[in-house]
Enzyme design. Structure first.
Site, mmCIF file in Angstrom:
data_model
loop_
_atom_site.group_PDB
_atom_site.id
_atom_site.type_symbol
_atom_site.label_atom_id
_atom_site.label_comp_id
_atom_site.label_asym_id
_atom_site.label_seq_id
_atom_site.Cartn_x
_atom_site.Cartn_y
_atom_site.Cartn_z
ATOM 1 N N SER A 208 75.205 35.318 66.503
ATOM 2 C CA SER A 208 73.942 36.023 66.534
ATOM 3 C C SER A 208 73.508 36.621 65.199
ATOM 4 O O SER A 208 72.346 36.945 65.028
ATOM 5 C CB SER A 208 74.037 37.144 67.560
ATOM 6 O OG SER A 208 74.970 38.126 67.144
ATOM 7 N N SER B 36 79.947 35.910 66.325
ATOM 8 C CA SER B 36 78.619 36.140 65.749
ATOM 9 C C SER B 36 78.584 36.442 64.257
ATOM 10 O O SER B 36 77.517 36.476 63.661
ATOM 11 C CB SER B 36 77.910 37.277 66.492
ATOM 12 O OG SER B 36 77.398 36.810 67.713
ATOM 13 N N LYS C 158 72.031 43.713 59.673
ATOM 14 C CA LYS C 158 71.630 43.164 60.977
ATOM 15 C C LYS C 158 70.867 44.228 61.767
ATOM 16 O O LYS C 158 71.251 45.416 61.747
ATOM 17 C CB LYS C 158 72.887 42.747 61.741
ATOM 18 C CG LYS C 158 72.644 41.977 63.027
ATOM 19 C CD LYS C 158 73.983 41.573 63.672
ATOM 20 C CE LYS C 158 73.795 40.698 64.899
ATOM 21 N NZ LYS C 158 75.076 40.281 65.502
#
Lengths: 485, 489
Positions: free
Chosen positions: A151, A175, A76
């Site tokens: 996310s 997330s 990420k």
């Protein structure tokens, strides 16, 4: 050999160790997949040259005793990576190249893996659909109109589309778990403090926690083992002995007590979600676990509490993005104040601004007691609910999300309905507990749905074991057609 | 010493006004590294050379508390006779400024590390206790430099993140003199403890000064103004005088005092409004989620307490008892640890009382003239003790001692050597003196007659003649005795 990239991390590691595939071949296979999956928009940055160099180095001098020997991994874009651009999905960090490596990624590299690229995410991890990223929507491989969750949407999408053998995300209110649920993958949010926050772009410090996202439970255990550990650079890091999650993985859950919280049956929840929950209970029961009805009475306050605490911390954490020392700076502005205003207006997207405003508001004098302070008190009550329940049970089973992946654009104009997506995941962050989302089935459209296992603090091994047993007996396999290539 | 009466009032046309002052002193913690990072705290480095990723607030950086800074705060709290809080919390104080990289300062708001304490001042009108409200730890900001370039501001982050102790007094101070004594006492205590070097030129000690006035006898406080960031005692005193006069004038003219933050302009010697209460920042304090609450074990506090050095108040008591000094002398000699060390070394080797007199007289005057600290004194404590002993034993007179002292300052030689090589030894042989005095008396028969007739003032003349004849070496006490005896006969 057959396409290696659709195998599990564990199988890939076996293939590397038995020299059925080299790190270079593996890396090339992923590079090829990534290049043909641009439609998914899962990557913000790729580091192919560097990855191939690393693979070559590994192949020249392989060390098969490592946990992640010669494994390329995309992560990420919230993890700072040395000499590789780190954007947090934001324009304000569009030009930011850290001179340092986050502890969690460094741990991964120290176990033999290397960076393949940086994965798209909601801006500063604020979002549940990956639609707030400055770098555009990410598409869920499950369907070309679907969000991958957020996310960590780039992470879930890349994992489900075989663009990385495993990945890591961060989970502030769901997330990791929600995108895992939306893509039929496994995602674990560890106990707060198990993984260091050092070098991760902060969203809400008291809630943020990095965790693995993988294709199955075994992989999850391997990744968690590699990434976790005490870090003296993070004052909230837990100082404890490292666990061997993968070695200690067991599928015998006989006699374990599984709590079923009545408050997680919410209005308007699709029938399939309820049915899936029932299915999950039955599987665990058949495996010898004991189901116990429990009550977590303050659950209904979790979401509003979260949407006070998280924005409050974010409003302060994001104050450092002011255009003075690094990152984007507006060319406009005749004095300091104007420079700040323009830089932050142009640098941040709407959702981030919305949360900064909420956070600033709830901390303001005259409102602090009514919002922030009260939210902190409620947070303690939520934590106490869990503590009380865990006196009589080993883990809690709930749905991961109230629905499967929704359509791109479906909720962008309705923040509250977007926030409601986190209703099952948020309480766990407020209580600092570990929780796992595991794929369990599909809804009537064929979209994946996940179930969540919540454990006691530092009880990762137990929820992994339950997940491991469940996975073997669930009979669900995540089949994704590669429509994009 | 006669006790004076406190008398600091602003005299307006409508009466006398009492000035009420409270100080927020910012003292830089003496530590090798900053409060939450490993960067050096050394003064005088090139700009931005002592800045870590944490001090400059890069993404993902986290603060880690420096234990030494915590101990220093506890030591200081103990030195201020204050309550040490086993539980304290670091909060974020949020505001935007170019030299504040995080966009917030990590400070302590509701739960400071040190609670109430007190400091004792020795004033000419007696001793006075000043209450301490609290002491908390916080980060310093960087420095904005506005005068290096006509259109740009430069930022130096060397100071960013350095540990400060904010010591908040109760509004117990009543005059610029008390402020002077208070700052000096705080500084002295912290220097004894080694927790702050107290160097005001380098900004290690600064204060925000809260001033209000009220009619003499009033029990309610007036509206206060805060004068920000004053960095010398002199400026604090000037600012207080200006501000108190300004407030009295407003009151006398029937105007209201606005609670506000003001700046002291050292060039114009005036305070100016910086921002009103309405414009005051909303700092949005909240507990820093990157840091756990600070929990101190009682044992740590007890151990630190045991290891504290002797502090000025205790030392003063001891000096009075052990060395027979009066309160004033003891107070002066304990004001700086180095001075007290010097004194104790001298007192060990010489007359304790005489040593104090000579230190506070000639030695301090010389150091003052030369702008020297006692640690840089050209006269060592050992030599100084020898000088004191030479005076005490009558080897040299006080007047000769002053000459010897001057030579010691210039040459660094020991006094014995100087006295011998220059033949400065005092004439203390009664027979020799008697011979000398007889000679003078026989030369001045007329004056002897006048003296005997009642003009006793002439005694001084005879002493002068003896001194002249002896080249100043005649033992004055002995001279007096012999003169009196012979003049009677």
């Amino acid at each position: 050999m057959a396409d290696i990239t659709n195998q599990s991390l564990n199988d890939i590691i076996e293939n590397i160790k038995t020299k059925k595939v080299s790190s270079t071949e593996l890396t090339k296979a992923y590079v090829k997949n990534i290049e043909s999956a641009k439609k998914l928009n899962a990557f913000v940055t790729t580091t192919f040259d560097q990855a191939l160099d690393n693979a070559k180095q590994f192949d020249n001098k392989p060390n098969f005793d490592q946990l992640l020997p010669g494994i390329p991994l995309a992560v990420k874009d919230l993890f700072c990576t040395e000499n590789t651009k780190t954007t947090a999905g934001s324009n304000i960090l569009n030009n930011f190249i850290p001179s340092y490596e986050s502890t969690v990624t460094k741990n991964l590299w120290d176990h033999g893996s290397f960076l393949l690229g940086k994965l798209n995410c909601d801006e500063f991890a604020m979002g549940s659909s990956n639609e707030t990223s400055y770098y555009g929507n990410v598409i869920n491989p499950v369907g070309d109109q679907l969000v991958p969750g957020g996310s960590s949407g780039g992470s879930s999408s890349a994992l489900a589309a075989d663009l990385t053998p495993a990945t890591i995300g961060t989970d502030t209110g769901g997330s990791i778990r929600q995108p895992a649920s939306f893509t039929g993958t496994v995602g674990l949010k560890p106990t707060y403090g198990l993984c260091s926050r050092w070098g991760i772009v902060a969203f809400a410090s008291s809630l943020d926690q990095a965790g693995p996202m993988t294709k199955n439970i075994k992989d999850c255990a391997i990744m968690l083992e590699a990434m976790s550990g005490f870090d003296e650079k993070d004052s909230t890091s837990i100082n404890k002995k490292k666990e061997q999650y993968s070695k200690n993985l067991k599928d015998n859950i006989k006699g374990l007590k599984i709590g079923i919280p009545k408050e997680y049956r919410v209005d308007n929840m699709p029938k399939e979600v309820d049915e899936l929950w029932e299915k999950g209970k039955k599987i665990l029961k058949d495996l010898g676990a004991q189901l116990i009805d429990i009550s977590l009475p303050h659950t209904k306050y979790a979401l509003p509490t979260y949407y006070i605490v998280a924005p409050a911390e974010a409003s302060s954490n994001l104050a450092r993005y002011d255009g003075v020392r690094y990152g984007y700076r507006s060319k406009q502005g005749k004095d300091l104040i104007e420079m700040y205003e323009k830089t932050r207006s142009e640098g941040f997207g709407d959702e981030v601004k919305r949360r900064i405003l909420i956070g600033t508001y709830v901390l303001s004098s005259g409102y602090y007691d009514a919002y922030y302070l009260k939210a902190q008190k409620v947070r303690q009550l939520i934590k106490k609910d869990f503590d009380d329940s865990f006196k009589k049970i080993d883990a809690i089973l709930t749905p991961s999300t109230p629905s499967s992946a929704f359509k791109i654009g479906e909720k962008t104009n309705d923040p509250v309905s977007m926030y409601l997506n986190d209703i099952f995941t948020v309480p766990v962050n407020l209580a600092g507990l570990p929780a796992l989302s595991m794929p369990a089935g599909v809804d009537k459209q064929g979209h994946p749905l996940g179930l969540q296992l919540i454990g006691k603090a530092l009880d990762e091994q137990k929820i992994l074991n339950i997940g491991y047993a469940f996975e073997k007996n669930c009979g669900y396999k995540n089949e994704i057609k590669k429509w994009w290539s | 010493m006669s006790k004076e009466k406190f008398d600091y009032f602003i005299r307006g046309e409508k009466g006398k006004y009492e000035v009420v002052i409270g100080l927020e002193v910012h003292a830089q913690v003496l530590s090798k590294s900053k409060l939450f990072s490993g960067s050096s705290t050394k003064f005088g480095a090139d700009p931005n050379n002592q800045v870590s990723l944490i001090d400059s607030a890069f993404p993902g950086m986290l603060p880690v508390i420096n234990e030494e800074c915590v101990k220093q705060a506890v030591r200081t709290g103990l030195g201020l006779n204050a309550k040490i809080n086993n539980y304290s919390v670091f909060d974020r104080k949020n505001y935007f400024y170019a030299d504040l990289p995080q966009g917030y300062q990590i400070s302590q708001y509701k739960n400071p590390i040190v609670g109430e304490g007190k400091v004792l001042l020795e004033m000419p009108y007696g001793s006075k206790e000043i209450g301490i409200e609290r002491l908390h730890l916080e980060q310093d900001a960087g420095k904005s430099i506005h005068d290096m370039d006509p259109s740009n501001t430069y930022v130096d982050l060397n100071r960013s993140g350095i540990a400060l102790m904010e010591i908040v007094s109760k509004p117990d101070l009543r005059s610029p003199d008390e402020v002077n004594a208070y700052i000096k006492k705080l500084r002295s205590i912290m220097r004894y403890l080694g927790t702050c070097d107290g160097n005001m030129q380098e900004g290690s000690l600064r204060a925000d000064v809260n001033v209000s006035v009220r009619k003499e006898g009033d029990t309610n406080f007036g509206t206060r103004c805060e004068i920000k960031n004053v960095n010398s005692i002199k400026f604090m005193q000037m600012a207080i005088e200006y501000e108190a006069a300004r407030q009295v004038e407003l009151i006398e003219n029937g105007k209201k005092i606005d609670q506000e933050t003001r700046l002291f302009d050292t060039k114009k010697n005036e305070t100016r409004s910086m921002r009103s209460k309405e414009d005051a920042h909303d700092y949005r304090y909240f507990p820093d989620p990157d840091l756990l609450p600070l929990k101190l074990e009682q044992k740590l506090i007890d151990d630190l307490k045991k290891s504290l050095p002797e502090l000025p108040d205790k030392k003063k008591e001891r000096f009075v008892k052990e060395y027979g000094l009066n309160a004033y002398e003891a107070n002066v000699l304990v004001s700086e640890k180095e001075i007290s060390d010097y004194y104790e070394e001298v007192a060990k080797l010489s007359d304790k009382k005489l040593a104090a007199t000579w230190m506070m007289g000639d030695l301090f005057a010389m150091l003052n003239d030369r702008g020297l600290d006692i640690s840089k004194s050209p006269i060592s404590a050992k030599h100084f003790a020898e000088l004191v002993q030479a005076i005490k034993s009558g080897e040299i007179s006080g007047r000769i001692a002053k000459e010897v002292f001057e030579i010691m300052v210039e040459s660094g030689d020991n006094p014995k050597k100087i006295i011998e090589s220059k033949g400065m030894k005092q004439q203390s042989d009664p027979k020799e003196l008697e011979k000398m005095i007889n000679e003078i008396l026989s030369k001045n028969k007329d004056k002897v007659d006048q003296y005997k007739a009642g003009k006793e003032k002439l005694f001084g003349f005879f002493v002068g003649q003896v001194m002249k004849l002896s080249g100043g070496k005649a033992n004055p006490q002995l001279t007096n005795e012999i003169l009196k005896k012979l003049l009677k006969g």
